[in-house]
Scaffold this active site. Sequence first.
Site, PDB file in Angstrom:
ATOM      1  N   HIS A  47     -22.702  -6.002  38.361  1.00  0.00           N
ATOM      2  CA  HIS A  47     -23.670  -5.494  37.384  1.00  0.00           C
ATOM      3  C   HIS A  47     -24.911  -4.927  38.074  1.00  0.00           C
ATOM      4  O   HIS A  47     -25.215  -5.232  39.234  1.00  0.00           O
ATOM      5  CB  HIS A  47     -24.078  -6.615  36.428  1.00  0.00           C
ATOM      6  CG  HIS A  47     -24.771  -7.768  37.115  1.00  0.00           C
ATOM      7  ND1 HIS A  47     -26.098  -7.726  37.491  1.00  0.00           N
ATOM      8  CD2 HIS A  47     -24.320  -8.990  37.485  1.00  0.00           C
ATOM      9  CE1 HIS A  47     -26.434  -8.856  38.064  1.00  0.00           C
ATOM     10  NE2 HIS A  47     -25.363  -9.647  38.086  1.00  0.00           N
ATOM     11  N   GLU A  62     -20.079 -15.198  35.681  1.00  0.00           N
ATOM     12  CA  GLU A  62     -20.626 -15.785  36.905  1.00  0.00           C
ATOM     13  C   GLU A  62     -20.356 -17.289  36.917  1.00  0.00           C
ATOM     14  O   GLU A  62     -20.066 -17.902  35.878  1.00  0.00           O
ATOM     15  CB  GLU A  62     -22.135 -15.503  36.984  1.00  0.00           C
ATOM     16  CG  GLU A  62     -22.840 -16.024  38.222  1.00  0.00           C
ATOM     17  CD  GLU A  62     -22.289 -15.474  39.531  1.00  0.00           C
ATOM     18  OE1 GLU A  62     -21.218 -15.977  39.957  1.00  0.00           O
ATOM     19  OE2 GLU A  62     -22.926 -14.575  40.123  1.00  0.00           O
TER      20      GLU A  62
END
Length: 227
Positions: free
Chosen positions: A12, A85
Amino acid sequence: MNEATRLLLIRHGETAWNVEQRIQGQLDIPLNDKGLWQAGRVAAALADAGIDAVYSSDLRRAAATAEALARAAGLEVVPDTGLRERAFGRFEGVTFREIAQRWPEDAQRWRRRDPDFGPGGGETLNAFYARCFGAATRLAGAHPGQTVALVAHGGVLDCLYRAAARIALDAPRTWRLGNASINRLLHSAGALSLVGWSDEGHLEQAEAERQSDDPGVCLRTQIAPGG
Protein backbone atom coordinates in the site's frame (compact mmCIF):
# COMPACT_ATOMS: atom_id res chain seq x y z
CA MET A 1 -0.50 -29.00 -17.76
CA ASN A 2 0.11 -26.80 -14.71
CA GLU A 3 0.21 -23.19 -15.91
CA ALA A 4 2.11 -20.66 -13.79
CA THR A 5 0.31 -17.64 -12.36
CA ARG A 6 2.11 -14.31 -12.53
CA LEU A 7 1.78 -12.43 -9.24
CA LEU A 8 2.21 -8.68 -8.88
CA LEU A 9 2.65 -7.87 -5.19
CA ILE A 10 2.00 -4.25 -4.26
CA ARG A 11 2.52 -2.71 -0.85
CA HIS A 12 0.00 0.00 0.00
CA GLY A 13 0.93 3.66 -0.34
CA GLU A 14 2.35 5.69 2.51
CA THR A 15 0.38 6.56 5.67
CA ALA A 16 1.05 9.08 8.42
CA TRP A 17 1.94 6.21 10.73
CA ASN A 18 4.56 4.92 8.28
CA VAL A 19 6.23 8.32 8.58
CA GLU A 20 6.00 8.23 12.40
CA GLN A 21 7.32 4.64 12.53
CA ARG A 22 4.21 3.67 14.44
CA ILE A 23 2.99 0.06 14.29
CA GLN A 24 -0.25 -0.16 12.32
CA GLY A 25 -0.91 -3.88 12.34
CA GLN A 26 -4.62 -4.38 11.73
CA LEU A 27 -5.65 -0.86 12.80
CA ASP A 28 -7.39 0.78 9.85
CA ILE A 29 -5.16 3.74 8.99
CA PRO A 30 -5.84 5.66 5.74
CA LEU A 31 -3.31 6.77 3.13
CA ASN A 32 -1.80 10.22 3.49
CA ASP A 33 -1.52 12.62 0.54
CA LYS A 34 1.76 11.09 -0.61
CA GLY A 35 0.23 7.62 -0.34
CA LEU A 36 -2.67 8.64 -2.58
CA TRP A 37 -0.18 10.02 -5.11
CA GLN A 38 1.81 6.77 -4.95
CA ALA A 39 -1.37 4.75 -5.54
CA GLY A 40 -2.02 6.76 -8.69
CA ARG A 41 1.53 6.20 -9.91
CA VAL A 42 1.51 2.44 -9.43
CA ALA A 43 -1.89 2.28 -11.14
CA ALA A 44 -0.54 4.15 -14.17
CA ALA A 45 2.56 1.97 -14.28
CA LEU A 46 0.50 -1.24 -14.38
CA ALA A 47 -2.44 -0.05 -16.50
CA ASP A 48 -1.23 -2.08 -19.49
CA ALA A 49 0.18 -5.04 -17.56
CA GLY A 50 -2.66 -7.36 -18.57
CA ILE A 51 -3.90 -7.83 -15.02
CA ASP A 52 -6.78 -10.33 -14.81
CA ALA A 53 -7.76 -9.89 -11.16
CA VAL A 54 -7.04 -7.53 -8.26
CA TYR A 55 -7.18 -8.83 -4.69
CA SER A 56 -6.54 -6.69 -1.64
CA SER A 57 -6.37 -6.66 2.11
CA ASP A 58 -9.62 -5.14 3.38
CA LEU A 59 -7.76 -2.50 5.43
CA ARG A 60 -8.25 0.99 4.00
CA ARG A 61 -4.63 1.76 3.16
CA ALA A 62 -4.39 -1.33 0.97
CA ALA A 63 -7.95 -1.12 -0.39
CA ALA A 64 -7.48 2.49 -1.56
CA THR A 65 -4.24 1.55 -3.33
CA ALA A 66 -5.96 -1.44 -4.94
CA GLU A 67 -8.93 0.66 -6.06
CA ALA A 68 -6.66 2.98 -8.05
CA LEU A 69 -5.00 -0.04 -9.66
CA ALA A 70 -8.30 -1.76 -10.43
CA ARG A 71 -9.80 1.38 -11.99
CA ALA A 72 -6.86 1.71 -14.36
CA ALA A 73 -7.22 -1.96 -15.35
CA GLY A 74 -11.03 -1.84 -15.69
CA LEU A 75 -11.53 -4.34 -12.86
CA GLU A 76 -13.14 -4.59 -9.43
CA VAL A 77 -11.20 -5.11 -6.21
CA VAL A 78 -11.89 -8.38 -4.40
CA PRO A 79 -11.15 -8.00 -0.65
CA ASP A 80 -9.47 -10.88 1.17
CA THR A 81 -8.76 -10.83 4.91
CA GLY A 82 -5.95 -13.34 4.38
CA LEU A 83 -3.90 -10.44 2.99
CA ARG A 84 -4.19 -8.32 6.15
CA GLU A 85 -1.11 -7.12 7.97
CA ARG A 86 0.07 -9.12 10.96
CA ALA A 87 -1.99 -8.60 14.11
CA PHE A 88 0.46 -6.93 16.51
CA GLY A 89 -1.73 -6.91 19.61
CA ARG A 90 -0.56 -4.40 22.21
CA PHE A 91 2.17 -3.12 19.87
CA GLU A 92 -0.44 -1.55 17.58
CA GLY A 93 -0.50 2.25 17.69
CA VAL A 94 2.91 2.35 19.42
CA THR A 95 6.20 3.58 17.91
CA PHE A 96 9.29 1.38 17.61
CA ARG A 97 11.05 3.45 20.28
CA GLU A 98 8.13 3.21 22.71
CA ILE A 99 7.97 -0.58 22.27
CA ALA A 100 11.64 -0.87 23.26
CA GLN A 101 11.05 1.30 26.31
CA ARG A 102 7.81 -0.29 27.53
CA TRP A 103 8.43 -3.98 26.74
CA PRO A 104 12.20 -4.50 26.36
CA GLU A 105 12.04 -8.33 26.50
CA ASP A 106 9.25 -8.46 23.94
CA ALA A 107 11.11 -5.96 21.78
CA GLN A 108 14.20 -8.16 21.83
CA ARG A 109 12.26 -11.26 20.75
CA TRP A 110 10.59 -9.23 18.01
CA ARG A 111 13.91 -7.87 16.73
CA ARG A 112 15.33 -11.41 16.74
CA ARG A 113 12.37 -12.47 14.60
CA ASP A 114 11.47 -15.27 17.01
CA PRO A 115 8.97 -17.33 14.94
CA ASP A 116 7.03 -18.36 18.06
CA PHE A 117 6.70 -14.85 19.47
CA GLY A 118 3.46 -12.89 19.25
CA PRO A 119 2.93 -9.54 21.02
CA GLY A 120 0.18 -9.70 23.64
CA GLY A 121 -3.04 -10.39 21.75
CA GLY A 122 -1.25 -10.64 18.40
CA GLU A 123 -0.15 -13.30 15.91
CA THR A 124 3.05 -15.29 16.12
CA LEU A 125 5.34 -14.96 13.12
CA ASN A 126 4.73 -18.64 12.29
CA ALA A 127 0.95 -18.16 12.25
CA PHE A 128 1.23 -14.97 10.22
CA TYR A 129 3.48 -16.62 7.64
CA ALA A 130 1.09 -19.56 7.27
CA ARG A 131 -1.83 -17.17 6.73
CA CYS A 132 -0.01 -15.07 4.11
CA PHE A 133 1.38 -18.02 2.18
CA GLY A 134 -1.97 -19.79 2.29
CA ALA A 135 -3.83 -16.75 0.97
CA ALA A 136 -1.33 -16.08 -1.85
CA THR A 137 -1.25 -19.68 -3.06
CA ARG A 138 -5.04 -20.02 -2.79
CA LEU A 139 -5.64 -16.89 -4.87
CA ALA A 140 -2.92 -17.71 -7.39
CA GLY A 141 -4.26 -21.24 -7.76
CA ALA A 142 -7.63 -19.82 -8.81
CA HIS A 143 -6.00 -18.07 -11.83
CA PRO A 144 -3.65 -20.48 -13.63
CA GLY A 145 -1.90 -18.85 -16.56
CA GLN A 146 -3.14 -15.38 -15.60
CA THR A 147 -1.71 -12.23 -14.03
CA VAL A 148 -3.00 -11.39 -10.57
CA ALA A 149 -2.32 -8.31 -8.43
CA LEU A 150 -2.22 -8.75 -4.66
CA VAL A 151 -2.26 -5.46 -2.74
CA ALA A 152 -1.19 -5.91 0.84
CA HIS A 153 1.27 -4.80 3.52
CA GLY A 154 4.98 -4.83 4.26
CA GLY A 155 4.77 -7.83 6.55
CA VAL A 156 2.80 -9.83 4.01
CA LEU A 157 5.27 -9.05 1.25
CA ASP A 158 8.15 -9.98 3.53
CA CYS A 159 6.63 -13.42 4.16
CA LEU A 160 6.04 -14.03 0.46
CA TYR A 161 9.57 -12.94 -0.46
CA ARG A 162 10.92 -15.43 2.07
CA ALA A 163 8.70 -18.18 0.66
CA ALA A 164 9.85 -17.48 -2.90
CA ALA A 165 13.55 -17.05 -2.04
CA ARG A 166 13.58 -19.96 0.44
CA ILE A 167 14.74 -17.75 3.33
CA ALA A 168 14.02 -18.65 6.95
CA LEU A 169 11.60 -16.57 8.99
CA ASP A 170 14.25 -15.68 11.56
CA ALA A 171 16.85 -14.56 9.00
CA PRO A 172 17.59 -10.80 9.02
CA ARG A 173 15.84 -8.81 6.30
CA THR A 174 18.13 -7.38 3.62
CA TRP A 175 15.51 -6.45 0.97
CA ARG A 176 13.32 -3.37 0.60
CA LEU A 177 9.58 -3.27 1.21
CA GLY A 178 8.83 0.18 -0.21
CA ASN A 179 5.39 1.75 -0.25
CA ALA A 180 3.72 1.30 -3.67
CA SER A 181 6.63 -0.78 -4.95
CA ILE A 182 5.99 -3.45 -7.59
CA ASN A 183 7.23 -6.96 -6.81
CA ARG A 184 6.94 -9.98 -9.11
CA LEU A 185 6.60 -13.68 -8.30
CA LEU A 186 5.48 -16.82 -10.12
CA HIS A 187 3.20 -19.44 -8.61
CA SER A 188 3.33 -22.98 -9.94
CA ALA A 189 2.52 -26.36 -8.38
CA GLY A 190 1.80 -24.78 -5.02
CA ALA A 191 5.18 -23.04 -4.80
CA LEU A 192 6.38 -19.44 -5.28
CA SER A 193 9.48 -18.30 -7.15
CA LEU A 194 11.08 -14.88 -7.35
CA VAL A 195 11.05 -12.92 -10.63
CA GLY A 196 11.79 -9.33 -9.61
CA TRP A 197 11.67 -7.27 -6.44
CA SER A 198 11.27 -3.68 -5.29
CA ASP A 199 10.61 -1.97 -8.62
CA GLU A 200 10.14 1.70 -7.73
CA GLY A 201 10.99 3.20 -11.10
CA HIS A 202 7.45 4.54 -11.55
CA LEU A 203 7.81 6.59 -8.37
CA GLU A 204 11.36 7.78 -9.11
CA GLN A 205 10.46 8.82 -12.67
CA ALA A 206 7.41 10.76 -11.48
CA GLU A 207 9.48 12.59 -8.88
CA ALA A 208 12.10 13.48 -11.49
CA GLU A 209 9.35 14.81 -13.79
CA ARG A 210 7.91 16.86 -10.94
CA GLN A 211 11.28 18.43 -10.28
CA SER A 212 11.82 19.16 -13.97
CA ASP A 213 8.54 21.11 -13.97
CA ASP A 214 9.82 23.28 -11.10
CA PRO A 215 11.55 26.36 -12.62
CA GLY A 216 13.68 26.74 -9.48
CA VAL A 217 14.97 23.21 -9.86
CA CYS A 218 15.69 23.75 -13.57
CA LEU A 219 17.57 26.98 -12.86
CA ARG A 220 19.67 25.39 -10.14
CA THR A 221 20.66 22.46 -12.34
CA GLN A 222 21.59 24.69 -15.26
CA ILE A 223 24.11 26.75 -13.27
CA ALA A 224 27.45 24.97 -13.19
CA PRO A 225 29.65 25.26 -10.08
CA GLY A 226 31.67 28.47 -10.26
CA GLY A 227 29.64 29.68 -13.26
